[in-house]
Design an enzyme around this catalytic site. Structure first.
Site, PDB file in Angstrom:
ATOM      1  N   ARG A   1      13.358  -7.536   1.270  1.00 25.54           N
ATOM      2  CA  ARG A   1      12.797  -7.910  -0.006  1.00 25.54           C
ATOM      3  C   ARG A   1      13.618  -7.855  -1.260  1.00 25.54           C
ATOM      4  O   ARG A   1      14.381  -6.954  -1.480  1.00 25.54           O
ATOM      5  CB  ARG A   1      11.524  -7.431  -0.350  1.00 25.54           C
ATOM      6  CG  ARG A   1      10.517  -7.287   0.628  1.00 25.54           C
ATOM      7  CD  ARG A   1       9.098  -6.465   0.417  1.00 25.54           C
ATOM      8  NE  ARG A   1       9.347  -5.293   0.281  1.00 25.54           N
ATOM      9  CZ  ARG A   1       8.627  -4.148   0.068  1.00 25.54           C
ATOM     10  NH1 ARG A   1       7.373  -4.497   0.279  1.00 25.54           N
ATOM     11  NH2 ARG A   1       8.904  -2.821   0.112  1.00 25.54           N
TER      12      ARG A   1
ATOM     13  N   ARG B   1       9.541  -7.566  -4.592  1.00 23.02           N
ATOM     14  CA  ARG B   1       9.148  -5.916  -4.795  1.00 23.02           C
ATOM     15  C   ARG B   1       9.456  -5.904  -5.987  1.00 23.02           C
ATOM     16  O   ARG B   1      10.405  -5.506  -6.525  1.00 23.02           O
ATOM     17  CB  ARG B   1       9.608  -5.110  -3.708  1.00 23.02           C
ATOM     18  CG  ARG B   1       9.173  -3.616  -3.727  1.00 23.02           C
ATOM     19  CD  ARG B   1       7.676  -3.114  -3.688  1.00 23.02           C
ATOM     20  NE  ARG B   1       7.475  -1.954  -3.607  1.00 23.02           N
ATOM     21  CZ  ARG B   1       7.157  -1.109  -4.499  1.00 23.02           C
ATOM     22  NH1 ARG B   1       7.548  -1.457  -5.914  1.00 23.02           N
ATOM     23  NH2 ARG B   1       6.648   0.003  -4.416  1.00 23.02           N
TER      24      ARG B   1
ATOM     25  N   GLU C   1      -2.060   1.164  -2.259  1.00 22.46           N
ATOM     26  CA  GLU C   1      -1.899   0.358  -1.300  1.00 22.46           C
ATOM     27  C   GLU C   1      -3.406  -0.426  -1.090  1.00 22.46           C
ATOM     28  O   GLU C   1      -4.316  -0.012  -1.882  1.00 22.46           O
ATOM     29  CB  GLU C   1      -1.806   1.150   0.234  1.00 22.46           C
ATOM     30  CG  GLU C   1      -0.640   1.842   0.307  1.00 22.46           C
ATOM     31  CD  GLU C   1       0.671   1.120   0.252  1.00 22.46           C
ATOM     32  OE1 GLU C   1       0.312   0.089   1.147  1.00 22.46           O
ATOM     33  OE2 GLU C   1       1.718   1.155  -0.225  1.00 22.46           O
TER      34      GLU C   1
END
Length: 198
Positions: free
Chosen positions: A101, A59, A67
């Site tokens: 992540r 990330r 999004e």
């Protein structure tokens, strides 16, 4: 010229010095970790493959792209893919997020910082909850003034607000959904009766 005892101490000192130099934590921290970009999940999330074939989901730190279901979400994903898919990159990892992540900066071999390039070209906001970078702030302001990427919209919705609205909407829908009444079933008597007695 030198006594055998002195030679032993000198040798021991050199061995300790060499070991200390090889185990310098600052050197280990500055080591370049080169990966290949093998997947782009969205504008700010990618999958990297290490030289020993281990995949890592990354990330991008300090930035937040729209999004995928938002305006410019697919454009941000395409920008990231065009910029670095299939290329060798350097990962400068900061931490891990709650989804497991790796969170960090990603740089191309020519020194281009992918995180900063997204903001500069109008495909991401500086994620101010996690970033105090004046450089990112300046890049976002320039992209706004130039109406680049998502800044073509007059009032784009930041992704953190979009996610919050989506979460609230799902909660409202869940509460508004009528609950199904429970059915009560009667037991049926079997038409076959055991008439055998012992």
């Amino acid at each position: 010229m030198f006594t055998p005892m002195f030679k032993r101490y000198l040798l021991l000192f050199l061995v300790i010095l060499a070991t200390a130099c090889n185990n310098n934590p600052k050197e280990a921290d500055n080591k370049d970790y080169i990966y290949k970009v093998v997947g782009v999940k969205d504008g700010d999330t990618m999958v990297l493959l290490s030289p020993d074939n281990i995949q890592t989901t990354v990330r991008l730190a300090e930035v937040d792209c729209p999004e995928k279901s938002q305006a410019f979400g697919q454009a941000a994903k395409q920008f990231t893919s065009d910029l670095c898919f299939g290329k060798q990159v350097k990962l400068i990892a900061n931490t891990q997020d709650r989804y497991g992540r790796t969170v960090g900066q990603v740089e191309l071999s020519d020194g281009t910082n992918v995180n900063y390039a997204l903001v500069k070209n109008g495909y991401a906001w500086q994620y101010r909850a996690y970033s105090k970078s004046e450089q990112l702030q300046s890049l976002e302001e320039q992209a706004r003034q130039g109406h680049l990427g998502l800044w073509q919209d007059n009032n784009p919705t930041p992704p953190w607000e979009f996610r919050k609205e989506g979460k609230a909407q799902r909660a409202t829908n869940k509460d508004a959904k009528p609950k199904k009444a429970k059915r009560h079933y009667k037991k049926r008597k079997s038409k076959y009766h055991d008439t055998t007695s012992f």
